[in-house]
Design an enzyme around this catalytic site. Structure first.
Site: not given
Length: 320
Positions: A99, A298
Site C-alpha cells: 500500500d 488489498h
C-alpha cells in the site's frame, strides 16, 4: 522471536520490530496499518537467512507523529528509510512495501539505487510520474469524490475514522479485502461528501480468518493517537508531484518484484491496469511478470501470506 525498540533517525524516533540475522530486509506498511501487518513474514524471512525490520512509519503507532503536514512528503518518508538503514549499521538493504509503503519502497529505489539491493511492492505498482498533480486530476475526474480528495480535507476523515476507531477499522479492512461482496469488480473508492466513507461500508458479522478480532484490537490500539499523521501522507500527494519533477521519466533500476491481488481495488484505479500490463517493458530489472494472486484483495501479505512469503523468499534469495 520478534523484538521491539526505538530508533532515532532523520530527526524523529521510529518504533521498529525486528527478527533474524543476515542481509537486511526493511518491510514498510501502508494505511491504516502498522508494523504488525507483516507478522506473517517475520518468521519465514528470518528462517530464510534475513534480518527483518518493520517500522511503524512516521505518523503511525508508537513512532513520532510530527504536527506539520509538510513533514510527510515522499522525501521525508524516503529519508526515514535511508536513515533507518544507516542507524541499523547497514550500508544496503532490500526494501519491501505494501500500500503506501510500496511508493516509499519504490521511491527509495528510484532516489537511492546505491542503497537498495532489491525492491518489492505489494498492491501499488512502481511510480511513473504523471503529467498533472494527482489530487487535481482526481478532483476533476470524480468531482471531488475520490478518496484522496476526501482525505485531503483537513480534519474531516480524521474525525470520521477517529470517532469509533475499532468499528472504522473493522469496516475498512473488510471492505477492501477479497472477501467483501463486489471485490474485484472494478469499483472505484468514491466517497459521499455528506455521509462520509465509512457509512457506505458494511460492518461484517465476523472478520475473515486471516484478520482476527485480536488483530482488530491490536490495530485499534496502534491508532490511539488518532489518524491525522497517517492522513497527512495523502495531503502531500500534489506536493510529492512537485518535489519529484527531477525524476520525470526515470525508472526504478534495482532488481524488482511486483505482487498484487486480482480482487484488490488499487490495481483497478484509472490507468493502473494498463500500467501493470506494460511493467515488463517499462521496468528494466523486473525479475518476473507481475504476480496476480487469485481471490486476494488489498491486504496482500495478510490475505495470502504463504504465496507472498514464497515469492519474497525466492526473489530475495536470488539476489543475496
Amino acid at each position: 522471536m520478534v523484538e521491539h525498540r526505538m530508533i532515532e533517525t532523520n530527526g524523529i524516533r521510529l518504533h521498529i520490530a525486528e527478527q533474524g540475522s543476515g542481509p537486511l530486509v526493511v518491510l514498510l506498511h501502508g494505511f491504516p496499518e502498522s508494523w504488525r501487518s507483516w507478522q506473517h513474514q517475520f518468521g519465514p524471512l528470518a528462517d530464510a537467512g534475513f534480518r527483518v525490520v518493520a517500522p511503524d512509519q512516521r505518523g503511525y503507532g508508537s513512532s513520532d507523529h510530527p504536527e506539520d503536514v509538510d513533514a510527510y512528503t515522499i522525501l521525508h518518508l524516503v529519508g526515514d528509510v535511508v536513515g533507518l538503514v544507516r542507524a541499523l549499521g547497514e550500508e544496503t538493504a532490500y526494501v519491501v512495501g505494501h500500500d503506501w509503503g510500496a511508493p516509499v519502497a519504490w521511491h527509495t529505489a528510484l532516489l537511492r539505487p546505491d542503497l537498495v539491493r532489491g525492491v518489492a511492492g505489494l498492491s501499488v505498482p512502481p511510480p511513473f510520474r504523471g503529467t498533472r498533480p494527482p489530487l487535481a486530476a482526481m478532483e476533476e475526474r470524480y468531482g471531488g469524490r475520490f478518496y484522496w480528495n476526501y482525505f485531503n480535507r483537513p480534519g474531516v476523515a480524521d474525525a470520521e475514522f477517529g470517532g469509533d476507531t475499532r468499528t472504522a477499522l473493522r469496516k475498512f479492512v473488510y471492505w477492501a479485502s477479497g472477501d467483501a461482496p463486489g471485490a474485484g469488480e472494478g469499483r472505484q473508492p468514491l466517497v459521499d461528501p455528506e455521509r462520509g466513507w465509512l457509512a457506505a461500508m458494511p460492518e461484517p458479522d465476523t472478520m475473515p480468518d486471516w484478520f482476527t478480532e485480536d488483530d482488530v484490537d491490536a490495530l485499534t490500539e496502534s491508532f490511539a493517537g488518532g489518524f491525522t499523521g497517517a492522513l497527512n501522507w495523502y495531503r502531500n500527494l500534489d506536493r510529492n508531484w512537485e518535489l519529484t519533477a527531477a525524476w520525470q521519466g526515470a525508472v526504478v533500476t534495482p532488481p524488482a518484484l511486483y505482487v498484487y491481488g486480482d480482487r484488490d481495488i488499487v490495481p483497478a484505479f484509472p490507468g493502473t491496469p494498463e500500467l501493470i500490463a506494460r511493467l515488463p517493458e517499462l521496468m528494466p530489472n523486473l525479475r518476473s511478470r507481475p504476480l496476480a494472486l487469485p481471490g486476494c484483495g488489498h491486504w496482500t501479505q495478510q490475505e495470502r501470506p504463504e504465496e507472498v512469503n514464497t515469492a519474497l523468499i525466492e526473489f530475495l534469495t536470488s539476489l543475496a
